[in-house]
Design an enzyme around this catalytic site. Sequence first.
Site, PDB file in Angstrom:
ATOM      1  N   TYR A   1      42.471  99.805  70.277  1.00 57.00           N
ATOM      2  CA  TYR A   1      41.529  99.209  70.038  1.00 57.00           C
ATOM      3  C   TYR A   1      41.838  98.187  68.660  1.00 57.00           C
ATOM      4  O   TYR A   1      42.333  97.809  68.037  1.00 57.00           O
ATOM      5  CB  TYR A   1      40.144  99.857  69.184  1.00 57.00           C
ATOM      6  CG  TYR A   1      38.668 100.098  69.832  1.00 57.00           C
ATOM      7  CD1 TYR A   1      38.538  99.826  70.493  1.00 57.00           C
ATOM      8  CD2 TYR A   1      39.092 101.512  70.007  1.00 57.00           C
ATOM      9  CE1 TYR A   1      37.619  99.939  71.701  1.00 57.00           C
ATOM     10  CE2 TYR A   1      38.024 102.014  70.816  1.00 57.00           C
ATOM     11  CZ  TYR A   1      36.894 101.652  71.137  1.00 57.00           C
ATOM     12  OH  TYR A   1      36.076 101.767  71.940  1.00 57.00           O
TER      13      TYR A   1
ATOM     14  N   LYS B   1      33.626 129.909  52.586  1.00 52.84           N
ATOM     15  CA  LYS B   1      32.158 128.652  52.921  1.00 52.84           C
ATOM     16  C   LYS B   1      32.681 127.647  53.277  1.00 52.84           C
ATOM     17  O   LYS B   1      34.138 127.274  54.058  1.00 52.84           O
ATOM     18  CB  LYS B   1      31.920 128.035  51.283  1.00 52.84           C
ATOM     19  CG  LYS B   1      33.270 127.348  50.197  1.00 52.84           C
ATOM     20  CD  LYS B   1      32.829 127.192  49.173  1.00 52.84           C
ATOM     21  CE  LYS B   1      33.782 127.049  48.332  1.00 52.84           C
ATOM     22  NZ  LYS B   1      33.936 125.189  47.866  1.00 52.84           N
TER      23      LYS B   1
END
Lengths: 346, 346
Positions: free
Chosen positions: A246, A37
């Site tokens: 940042y 899955k």
Amino acid sequence: MIEFEPPLRLHLDGDALVANWRFLQRQGKAACGAAVKADGYGLGAREVVTRLRDAGCRDFFVAHWGEASAIADLVPPEWISVLNGIQPADIPLIQQLGAIPVLNTPNQITMWKASGGGKCHVMIDTGINRLGIGPEQISSDLFDGLELDILLSHLASADEDNEQNAAQLVVFADIGQDIICMRRSLSNSAGIMLGANYHFDLTRPGLSLYGGIARLEMAGSIQPVVRLFARILQVRQLEAGDRVGYNGRFSCPTQMPIGTVSTGYADGYLRAFAANGSASDQGQELPVIGRVSMDLVTIDISMAPSLKEGDWVEMNYDLAQASSSTGLSQYELLTNLGTRFNRRWT
Amino acid sequence: MIEFEPPLRLHLDGDALVANWRFLQRQGKAACGAAVKADGYGLGAREVVTRLRDAGCRDFFVAHWGEASAIADLVPPEWISVLNGIQPADIPLIQQLGAIPVLNTPNQITMWKASGGGKCHVMIDTGINRLGIGPEQISSDLFDGLELDILLSHLASADEDNEQNAAQLVVFADIGQDIICMRRSLSNSAGIMLGANYHFDLTRPGLSLYGGIARLEMAGSIQPVVRLFARILQVRQLEAGDRVGYNGRFSCPTQMPIGTVSTGYADGYLRAFAANGSASDQGQELPVIGRVSMDLVTIDISMAPSLKEGDWVEMNYDLAQASSSTGLSQYELLTNLGTRFNRRWT
């Protein structure tokens, strides 16, 4: 559409995948399936299914019907089981597809019977309380007329030494005595390591196929399947006091060369790696410095001063270690790997 | 391939996207572009580009050449700028595609000139120390013969009130006086809110187009674009003391109905939501209980007892609030949204 070579790659080791499946299979006499899955835990379900099918795997578990449809040309559809149950509108398509539903509620059993039925699996909830029929919901006639192949349950705490494991085992064994089915299945990767009495007829590992260490006992036996590589887009010499990334979270303690690498959190390399992530080049560890950006990571390349623009580095991605340092689970580290990677299987 | 309707959806509000772009555009006289890298911050670059193009946007920024190629049929290719620079092997394909490279290093400028050149952009690093030519790397003849459209730089701390912003502005304005270019561009979403002197000729917001609150001043003006919905796969009544999910982290304090919902960390709904996540139904907040699984989330539906198998609930996904409660950035909350969602634009 013009095709460019992506500047970031997953190297996926098909031999390791198969070796991991064989290791899990060898732990007992039960057949060993595979949870594929979430697109084969992020690695690519079609490639995974092809390799495990060729190795002898005969039972593939997905969550959604769309995931079954996406691999149904690779194996006989009845080898595919769909864990998340059925919706009324899907039933005609399900019958056309031929993959096998895992029925999770009394209502789904009723719907399946009413639709004309056919082979099915049933999930019993023995204590995770997530999906499956609770023991209190089982009535004497619930399973009458059902062509029941696999009776499943799922362990909640198989990765821990926890009394819940034995409690679930007892409930499952007891319930299974009263229900007529072809096969019984309880264990995921971690459950396989709890011993052969947890295996029943079929196991269905996921994480450890893909190199995850579901329990410490397997650490020496399970091989890594995934490696991340990305290009250096730029190399630059910074001065002491220069801040990187940042919010200037990293300040250069001295003059140092940095490399800017072509991956970031949009690829699943989340900001949690800022503190502890690293790249590798020829055995040298190159720490991530500053914040991880959406498409970029900056690394200290003092230990690999010959690295230059265009070179490739490996982003260290040992699942157990990265999980421990980032707080993300090994599962998330796999399933969040993004679509921009060039997935290269060997 | 048989197509099933996915049991999980993103509702994407095209009007809100355009309204956000217009709000950002109105903050000054500069033109307003759009960062659509990372597949439009996870929402779907093709849908985003189409809507913003129709609203009047003329400048689209991506990170990778493959991302440019994927939208090059939607707008004239010269409207697309590729932030992450060039590799030698890509140059012939780049010239064929016609999107415009952002050159980030002296070496890339040399390569571009040697290849025959054409229109280009140049990134100057004014202090984020990530991508771009450092002020110390600029020589008197570096830009000679370059057909330079946009001179760019990027702010490191625009989301904070930080002296780094003014410092970067001064460096960029100074350098820009000496370099002949058609346009100059400095500001991302947060930078736009720092004032018109940060705007130059062109801004290039990303996060706030998609509903992210890059700075608090925009909280009342930026509209959410993304909503998450998923089906309830199962409803069950649990008893006091029953434990829910992996490792039994949640124990029912009393008898309660729970719903199991069809999304999980493989869809980007990470385990960090276990503590603070919730769903909504008709104004009622339904807390996530227990651990988030790969494909499943369990919620307490005591406040919405009429919910049943097959119903849809909204997973609350206010970006600023979810970021604060999970520790994930708003950017990660967007870009990690997975491929299993049915992305439905209105």
